[in-house]
Design a protein around this motif. Structure first.
Motif, mmCIF file in Angstrom:
data_model
loop_
_atom_site.group_PDB
_atom_site.id
_atom_site.type_symbol
_atom_site.label_atom_id
_atom_site.label_comp_id
_atom_site.label_asym_id
_atom_site.label_seq_id
_atom_site.Cartn_x
_atom_site.Cartn_y
_atom_site.Cartn_z
ATOM 1 N N VAL A 158 107.348 73.492 87.669
ATOM 2 C CA VAL A 158 107.355 72.292 86.838
ATOM 3 C C VAL A 158 108.648 72.257 86.026
ATOM 4 O O VAL A 158 109.162 73.292 85.594
ATOM 5 C CB VAL A 158 106.131 72.290 85.896
ATOM 6 C CG1 VAL A 158 106.221 71.172 84.871
ATOM 7 C CG2 VAL A 158 104.851 72.169 86.712
ATOM 8 N N SER A 159 109.174 71.077 85.827
ATOM 9 C CA SER A 159 110.440 70.898 85.103
ATOM 10 C C SER A 159 110.364 71.473 83.691
ATOM 11 O O SER A 159 109.464 71.123 82.916
ATOM 12 C CB SER A 159 110.795 69.412 85.040
ATOM 13 O OG SER A 159 111.814 69.183 84.096
ATOM 14 N N GLN A 160 111.295 72.347 83.355
ATOM 15 C CA GLN A 160 111.357 72.891 82.002
ATOM 16 C C GLN A 160 111.673 71.804 80.978
ATOM 17 O O GLN A 160 111.212 71.853 79.834
ATOM 18 C CB GLN A 160 112.412 74.003 81.939
ATOM 19 C CG GLN A 160 112.051 75.240 82.716
ATOM 20 C CD GLN A 160 110.813 75.915 82.142
ATOM 21 O OE1 GLN A 160 110.714 76.128 80.935
ATOM 22 N NE2 GLN A 160 109.875 76.245 83.016
ATOM 23 N N THR A 161 112.436 70.817 81.390
ATOM 24 C CA THR A 161 112.750 69.701 80.500
ATOM 25 C C THR A 161 111.483 68.955 80.112
ATOM 26 O O THR A 161 111.258 68.617 78.942
ATOM 27 C CB THR A 161 113.733 68.730 81.180
ATOM 28 O OG1 THR A 161 114.949 69.435 81.491
ATOM 29 C CG2 THR A 161 114.049 67.554 80.275
ATOM 30 N N TYR A 162 110.618 68.715 81.114
ATOM 31 C CA TYR A 162 109.364 68.016 80.839
ATOM 32 C C TYR A 162 108.461 68.857 79.938
ATOM 33 O O TYR A 162 107.780 68.325 79.046
ATOM 34 C CB TYR A 162 108.635 67.694 82.137
ATOM 35 C CG TYR A 162 109.380 66.731 83.048
ATOM 36 C CD1 TYR A 162 110.469 66.000 82.588
ATOM 37 C CD2 TYR A 162 108.987 66.546 84.371
ATOM 38 C CE1 TYR A 162 111.152 65.117 83.413
ATOM 39 C CE2 TYR A 162 109.657 65.669 85.205
ATOM 40 C CZ TYR A 162 110.738 64.959 84.734
ATOM 41 O OH TYR A 162 111.405 64.085 85.552
ATOM 42 N N LEU A 163 108.429 70.156 80.159
ATOM 43 C CA LEU A 163 107.611 71.027 79.319
ATOM 44 C C LEU A 163 108.073 70.967 77.866
ATOM 45 O O LEU A 163 107.244 70.935 76.940
ATOM 46 C CB LEU A 163 107.661 72.464 79.839
ATOM 47 C CG LEU A 163 106.989 72.726 81.191
ATOM 48 C CD1 LEU A 163 107.184 74.183 81.600
ATOM 49 C CD2 LEU A 163 105.504 72.398 81.125
ATOM 50 N N ARG A 164 109.378 70.957 77.652
ATOM 51 C CA ARG A 164 109.905 70.882 76.286
ATOM 52 C C ARG A 164 109.532 69.556 75.626
ATOM 53 O O ARG A 164 109.182 69.510 74.443
ATOM 54 C CB ARG A 164 111.423 71.076 76.292
ATOM 55 C CG ARG A 164 111.856 72.522 76.525
ATOM 56 C CD ARG A 164 113.330 72.716 76.224
ATOM 57 N NE ARG A 164 114.166 72.015 77.194
ATOM 58 C CZ ARG A 164 114.622 72.559 78.331
ATOM 59 N NH1 ARG A 164 114.316 73.822 78.630
ATOM 60 N NH2 ARG A 164 115.382 71.873 79.141
ATOM 61 N N GLU A 165 109.591 68.470 76.392
ATOM 62 C CA GLU A 165 109.249 67.162 75.821
ATOM 63 C C GLU A 165 107.761 67.077 75.497
ATOM 64 O O GLU A 165 107.371 66.458 74.499
ATOM 65 C CB GLU A 165 109.664 66.047 76.778
ATOM 66 C CG GLU A 165 111.177 65.895 76.914
ATOM 67 C CD GLU A 165 111.563 64.570 77.536
ATOM 68 O OE1 GLU A 165 110.938 63.540 77.196
ATOM 69 O OE2 GLU A 165 112.495 64.558 78.363
ATOM 70 N N LEU A 166 106.935 67.682 76.324
ATOM 71 C CA LEU A 166 105.505 67.700 76.024
ATOM 72 C C LEU A 166 105.231 68.489 74.744
ATOM 73 O O LEU A 166 104.429 68.081 73.904
ATOM 74 C CB LEU A 166 104.727 68.307 77.192
ATOM 75 C CG LEU A 166 104.646 67.447 78.456
ATOM 76 C CD1 LEU A 166 104.006 68.249 79.593
ATOM 77 C CD2 LEU A 166 103.832 66.181 78.201
ATOM 78 N N ALA A 167 105.903 69.624 74.612
ATOM 79 C CA ALA A 167 105.738 70.429 73.397
ATOM 80 C C ALA A 167 106.228 69.666 72.168
ATOM 81 O O ALA A 167 105.635 69.738 71.083
ATOM 82 C CB ALA A 167 106.479 71.746 73.546
ATOM 83 N N ALA A 168 107.312 68.909 72.329
ATOM 84 C CA ALA A 168 107.865 68.152 71.209
ATOM 85 C C ALA A 168 106.922 67.041 70.753
ATOM 86 O O ALA A 168 106.986 66.600 69.600
ATOM 87 C CB ALA A 168 109.213 67.553 71.596
ATOM 88 N N SER A 169 106.027 66.614 71.631
ATOM 89 C CA SER A 169 105.081 65.556 71.268
ATOM 90 C C SER A 169 103.941 66.082 70.408
ATOM 91 O O SER A 169 103.118 65.307 69.927
ATOM 92 C CB SER A 169 104.486 64.935 72.538
ATOM 93 O OG SER A 169 103.589 65.836 73.152
ATOM 94 N N GLY A 170 103.883 67.400 70.217
ATOM 95 C CA GLY A 170 102.822 68.001 69.427
ATOM 96 C C GLY A 170 101.749 68.672 70.260
ATOM 97 O O GLY A 170 100.815 69.260 69.705
ATOM 98 N N ALA A 171 101.870 68.610 71.565
ATOM 99 C CA ALA A 171 100.880 69.243 72.439
ATOM 100 C C ALA A 171 101.155 70.739 72.553
ATOM 101 O O ALA A 171 102.304 71.178 72.530
ATOM 102 C CB ALA A 171 100.930 68.617 73.827
ATOM 103 N N VAL A 172 100.077 71.515 72.653
ATOM 104 C CA VAL A 172 100.198 72.940 72.940
ATOM 105 C C VAL A 172 100.092 73.108 74.453
ATOM 106 O O VAL A 172 99.037 72.850 75.048
ATOM 107 C CB VAL A 172 99.093 73.753 72.235
ATOM 108 C CG1 VAL A 172 99.197 75.224 72.620
ATOM 109 C CG2 VAL A 172 99.196 73.570 70.731
ATOM 110 N N VAL A 173 101.169 73.526 75.077
ATOM 111 C CA VAL A 173 101.195 73.676 76.527
ATOM 112 C C VAL A 173 100.407 74.920 76.917
ATOM 113 O O VAL A 173 100.651 76.009 76.397
ATOM 114 C CB VAL A 173 102.649 73.764 77.046
ATOM 115 C CG1 VAL A 173 102.664 74.076 78.539
ATOM 116 C CG2 VAL A 173 103.378 72.458 76.771
ATOM 117 N N GLN A 174 99.446 74.754 77.802
ATOM 118 C CA GLN A 174 98.649 75.882 78.292
ATOM 119 C C GLN A 174 99.292 76.430 79.557
ATOM 120 O O GLN A 174 100.154 77.288 79.497
ATOM 121 C CB GLN A 174 97.208 75.436 78.548
ATOM 122 C CG GLN A 174 96.520 74.871 77.313
ATOM 123 C CD GLN A 174 96.255 75.921 76.258
ATOM 124 O OE1 GLN A 174 96.087 77.084 76.558
ATOM 125 N NE2 GLN A 174 96.217 75.504 75.008
#
Length: 546
Positions: A71-87
């Motif tokens: 999965v794209s690391q860029t997308y993971l960072r943006e999801l985390a920036a939205s306040g979500a805790v990435v599992q």
């Protein structure tokens, strides 16, 4: 929240263990799958899989594709920036399980790389209390019976005990496995290659919660070796042990745990997945999967299991203990070997889940002994219990020992020959599936006996069988006369004359599986099978792609 209570049966007793699942109300935070639109920037291909995994693919003629890319690391960072805790991110599904507030989830839904949102559901394992009274066969009332029923005892005598085959086990923990005398050889011989607890995010899996025993029971049926005690079906295989089931805490995360463990197992070169868990009910407020949803294409865990099979992995799963209430996911997968349960007299166990799948396919695929099956408890005592949880590792053992004996087989060839070796192959049903396979029957099939096309008679034209037709994602082609399928190329030709090459993977000396491109529109096509160097196609058939 979920708690499972185990009431195991002492050898000679008649009570069985029961796993009870309880749930708590949803919290303000929600766990969901974020489905992504693409993979974004890709890293070097060589970093996607381990050398063992690449060897496994190469041995089966399988290459890498975008599903192997992370999965794209860029997308993971943006999801985390939205306040979500990435599992856990899933490369196979191109999705990420996250924990977030309802407001953050709505914000995530609007991100340009997000294709959709799906709730994360739970996994559960159930058992049923039963009794047994029959007296017809040898080894009756002994642990040897569950091996002898499949011909595993004869494979062991011949020296085939799963050595060199890498098996990934998914369960609720393996409490005290490192303390059991019957499992000591695994540590002395370094046969446990990797462990990970996806519930507590740590390497240790042998000291999980005091109730985390189910995995110990299952693993002992696979791997125990103790003269005068219990002997498992594949004691010399190599193992990857994953804890994906949470007995105490959060249950929403369990589906994510399984998918994450499956992808790690693939990257580490696992050849067989064995899972004695089932997936059907969502937590309160999220809705359950109805029977029609168990169609092989709806539950995320099923989709992931089928993807694993496409990576050259044999996926073996308990059919479930729901009786007439149907199978669980991922047993509904068309590429998953779903295992039902019989007693020691080879009669179907009342709890064993009946088919069909949600789209009408035969399930379970095969059966093995799961009623009053023998296993090690955490104190080293031999006990008996009921469940497709126990027939599943026995079928996995048969597959491992056969793969050791026939290392040139692909995972799909092994899957198919186990089905064809079933004692009900000519007359399958929704109770036994294709029945009980036996090592001797497998050897008979692999030695070159003729293809058994009985159940595909409606698809037969001359010397060729092409099925299923209509189809969705794949075709199987079987020659009824002596040919060499390896010398053929396969294409689908659409109405405009455009040709679409099909990727073929071997099933047996006279049978192919052909993968249909995912982007191929539905419609009427002509299947063309051409012999290498020949001017005209040797076989032409009309095929409907749905």
């Amino acid at each position: 929240m979920k708690r499972m209570t185990l009431n195991p049966v002492v050898t000679g007793g008649l009570l069985a263990m029961i796993l009870l699942t309880c749930f708590s109300p949803l919290s303000a935070q929600q766990r969901v799958w974020v489905m992504l639109s693409d993979k974004g920037d890709l890293g070097p291909v060589t970093q996607w899989l381990s050398p063992a995994a690449l060897r496994n693919r190469a041995n089966q003629g399988l290459g890498l594709d975008l599903r192997d890319a992370p999965v794209s690391q860029t997308y993971l960072r943006e999801l985390a920036a939205s306040g979500a805790v990435v599992q856990y991110p899933s490369r196979w599904l191109n999705a990420v399980s996250v924990e977030a507030s309802p407001e953050a989830i709505e914000e995530i839904r609007s991100l340009p790389f997000v294709k959709g949102i799906r709730p994360v559901a739970l996994l559960r394992s159930l058992q049923s209390p039963l009794t047994l009274d029959c007296d017809t066969v040898g080894y009756l009332g002994t642990a040897q019976r569950q091996l002898g029923m499949l011909g595993l005892d004869q494979l062991h005598v011949a020296g085939f005990t799963g050595k060199g085959v890498r098996i990934a086990v998914f369960d609720n923990g393996y409490r005290r496995v490192d303390s059991l005398a019957g499992m000591a050889h695994l540590f002395e011989e370094n046969r446990i290659l990797h462990t990970w607890d996806f519930v507590d995010n740590e390497e240790a899996v042998f000291d999980s919660c005091v109730h985390c025993k189910h995995g110990t029971y299952v693993f002992s049926i696979l791997a125990a070796r103790q003269p005068g005690g219990l002997n498992g079906g594949a004691p010399d295989a190599d193992y990857l042990l994953f804890r994906t089931e949470d007995d105490y805490g959060e249950t929403h995360q369990e589906e994510s745990n399984w998918i994450a463990a499956a992808e790690r197992a693939d990257s580490l070169g696992a050849q067989i997945f064995t899972t004695s868990l089932g997936y059907k009910d969502f937590d309160a407020g999220e809705g359950d999967y109805e029977h029609g949803d168990l169609d092989g294409n709806t539950a995320l865990i099923t989709i992931a299991a089928d993807i694993a099979a496409s990576r050259g992995i044999l996926v073996v799963n308990s059919a479930g203990n729901n009786g007439n209430n149907g199978i669980n996911a991922p047993a509904d997968g068309d590429s998953v070997l779903a295992v039902g349960a019989v007693n020691e007299c080879e009669e179907i166990a009342p709890f064993s889940s009946r088919g069909p799948s949600g789209d009408g396919r035969i399930k379970p695929d095969v059966v093995a002994m799961g009623q009053m099956a023998y296993y090690y408890d955490t104190d080293g005592s031999i006990r008996k219990g009921n469940g497709t949880s126990f027939s599943c590792p026995l079928m996995t053992s048969l597959a491992a020992c056969l793969w050791q004996k026939h290392p040139a087989l692909t995972a799909w060839e092994l899957h198919q020959v186990l089905i064809q070796a079933g004692d009900r192959y000519e007359t399958p049903d929704m109770v036994y599936g294709y029945g009980l396979p036996n090592a001797a029957r497998v050897e008979q099939l692999l030695s070159g006996t003729e293809l058994e096309p009985g159940k595909y008679a409606e698809f037969r034209e001359g010397d060729l069988v092409v099925f299923p037709n209509p189809t969705k994602g794949y075709l199987r082609v079987a020659w009824l006369a002596p040919v060499s399928p390896a010398n053929y190329t396969a294409e689908l030709i659409d109405a405009s004359g455009r040709r679409h090459m099909l990727q073929a993977s071997g099933i047996g000396p006279k049978e192919w599986q052909l993968s249909i491109p995912l982007d191929l529109p539905a419609g009427l096509y002509v299947l063309s099978l051409s012999q290498s160097g020949a001017g005209n196609p040797a076989y032409v058939r009309k095929v409907v792609v749905e």
